[in-house]
Design an enzyme around this catalytic site. Structure first.
Site, short mmCIF file in Angstrom:
data_model
loop_
_atom_site.label_atom_id
_atom_site.label_comp_id
_atom_site.label_asym_id
_atom_site.label_seq_id
_atom_site.Cartn_x
_atom_site.Cartn_y
_atom_site.Cartn_z
N GLY A 36 -3.60 -10.42 -6.17
CA GLY A 36 -3.05 -9.06 -6.06
C GLY A 36 -1.77 -9.07 -5.23
O GLY A 36 -0.74 -8.52 -5.63
N HIS A 37 -1.82 -9.73 -4.08
CA HIS A 37 -0.63 -9.84 -3.24
C HIS A 37 0.48 -10.59 -3.99
O HIS A 37 1.64 -10.21 -3.94
CB HIS A 37 -0.94 -10.62 -1.95
CG HIS A 37 -1.94 -9.95 -1.04
ND1 HIS A 37 -3.21 -10.45 -0.85
CD2 HIS A 37 -1.85 -8.83 -0.28
CE1 HIS A 37 -3.85 -9.67 0.02
NE2 HIS A 37 -3.05 -8.68 0.37
N LYS A 149 -3.77 -0.22 -5.70
CA LYS A 149 -5.16 -0.27 -5.21
C LYS A 149 -5.33 0.65 -4.00
O LYS A 149 -6.34 1.32 -3.86
CB LYS A 149 -5.51 -1.70 -4.84
CG LYS A 149 -6.70 -1.78 -3.93
CD LYS A 149 -7.52 -2.99 -4.18
CE LYS A 149 -8.75 -2.98 -3.34
NZ LYS A 149 -8.43 -2.93 -1.92
P1 AMP Z 1 -3.32 -5.70 2.48
O1 AMP Z 1 -3.05 -7.13 2.80
O2 AMP Z 1 -4.74 -5.43 2.07
O3 AMP Z 1 -2.80 -4.75 3.51
O4 AMP Z 1 -2.49 -5.40 1.16
C1 AMP Z 1 -1.11 -5.64 1.11
C2 AMP Z 1 -0.57 -5.05 -0.16
O5 AMP Z 1 -1.22 -5.67 -1.28
C3 AMP Z 1 -0.84 -3.55 -0.27
O6 AMP Z 1 0.31 -2.92 -0.83
C4 AMP Z 1 -2.00 -3.49 -1.21
O7 AMP Z 1 -2.08 -2.27 -1.93
C5 AMP Z 1 -1.70 -4.66 -2.14
N1 AMP Z 1 -2.92 -5.10 -2.83
C6 AMP Z 1 -4.11 -5.40 -2.27
N2 AMP Z 1 -5.01 -5.70 -3.22
C7 AMP Z 1 -4.37 -5.57 -4.41
C8 AMP Z 1 -4.78 -5.74 -5.77
N3 AMP Z 1 -6.01 -6.10 -6.11
N4 AMP Z 1 -3.85 -5.54 -6.73
C9 AMP Z 1 -2.58 -5.16 -6.41
N5 AMP Z 1 -2.15 -4.99 -5.14
C10 AMP Z 1 -3.03 -5.19 -4.16
#
Ligand code: AMP
Length: 281
Positions: A36-37, A149
């Site tokens: 996702g990242h 997400k």
């Molecule tokens: P985080 O590390 O959880 O703070 O997420 C960092 C970025 O990655 C944020 O913009 C999230 O929305 C995005 N993100 C997390 N999981 C996913 C996913 N499964 N698909 C797309 N983007 C994601």
């Protein structure tokens, strides 16, 4: 790929990059990276010419100390993944770099923060706004990329950018899922194999709702979906809300002209998972 920790170092690299590149793209993360990242990095590479990622587990957005403590931290693997995905620079500040003194700012996002995640995680979005505004200030990017997400988080960041007049363009990218449908999340690392299977029911229920919503009134659909969650082994529903994409106001009948988003938060064991799906009108 360069890795920098101090804001001054970050800014001198960005300054040089600006001399040779036109557009700086930025992907803020809390690490424990997954596909996702990496999809955000890919988007950033497609739309900008110098891609910066940050890895920072932000203490001010955790409303539970235990959640902050248990949040997965996998820096070495993360750096390797970012390098392989063509990221140009990774910013890995310490808590002291970001918060040399306590951040006393209190944001007001009105209704946007009074529902769903805002309601169930008091202070969470204030912490998100604190850290993202500081990261935006440090990186000075042209475009920042976020995942759909965290749908409500994106709405909050849009509002923050407007309130603070930050000259940055925001891009929301689609949710990346496991083959089972489970939305990828750093928190999935804390799920057992069985729990991952149980958690895949979240997306099944969301897709069922999206496929069948026209056959029900909104309150009937909510009831049906809630029943599905209550009978799903290993899952405990915190909320299931159907909202207007822009205002996040909870809908009580099917609208004709606004985008509908169904959002859910579920506990699988001790791990809290969120997901959402857009209904096509
Ligand atoms: P985080 O590390 O959880 O703070 O997420 C960092 C970025 O990655 C944020 O913009 C999230 O929305 C995005 N993100 C997390 N999981 C996913 C996913 N499964 N698909 C797309 N983007 C994601």
């Amino acid at each position: 790929m360069l890795v920098v920790t101090a804001i001054a170092d970050l800014q001198s690299v960005i300054k040089n990059a600006r001399l040779t590149h036109q557009k700086i793209g930025f992907v803020p993360t809390m690490g424990a990276l997954h596909q996702g990242h990496l999809s955000l990095i890919k988007q950033a590479k497609a739309q900008t010419s110098f891609v910066v990622a940050s890895i920072f587990v932000n203490p001010t957005q955790f409303n539970e100390a235990e959640d902050f403590k248990l949040y997965p931290r996998t820096l070495d693997v993360d750096l390797k993944m970012l390098d392989e995905s063509g990221c140009d620079l990774v910013f890995t500040p310490t808590v002291e770099d970001i918060y040399p003194s306590k951040d006393l700012r209190k944001f007001d996002f009105g209704l946007l923060e009074q529902v769903m995640e805002g309601l169930h995680r008091p202070g969470h979005f204030n912490g998100v706004a604190q850290v993202v505004s500081k990261l935006f200030d440090a990186v000075q990017a042209d475009v920042a990329f976020f995942g759909q997400k965290d749908f409500q988080q994106f709405a909050i960041i849009k509002a923050m950018v407007k309130q603070l007049n930050i000259p940055i363009h925001l891009v929301a990218c689609p949710i990346v899922r496991e083959p089972s449908g489970l939305a990828m999340s750093s928190r999935n690392q804390r799920l057992s194999k069985l729990q991952k299977e149980q958690a895949s029911a979240i997306y099944k229920h969301l897709t069922w709702a999206k496929t069948n919503f026209k056959q029900y009134s909104l309150s009937e659909l909510k009831n049906e979906v809630e029943k599905c969650f209550f009978s799903s082994e290993g899952l405990e529903l915190e909320y299931f809300e159907i909202v207007d994409e822009n205002t996040l106001i909870e809908l009580n009948s099917w609208p004709v002209d606004v985008k509908i988003v169904a959002c859910v938060a579920v506990f699988c064991g001790k791990v809290r998972l969120i997901d959402n799906i857009v209904f096509n009108l």
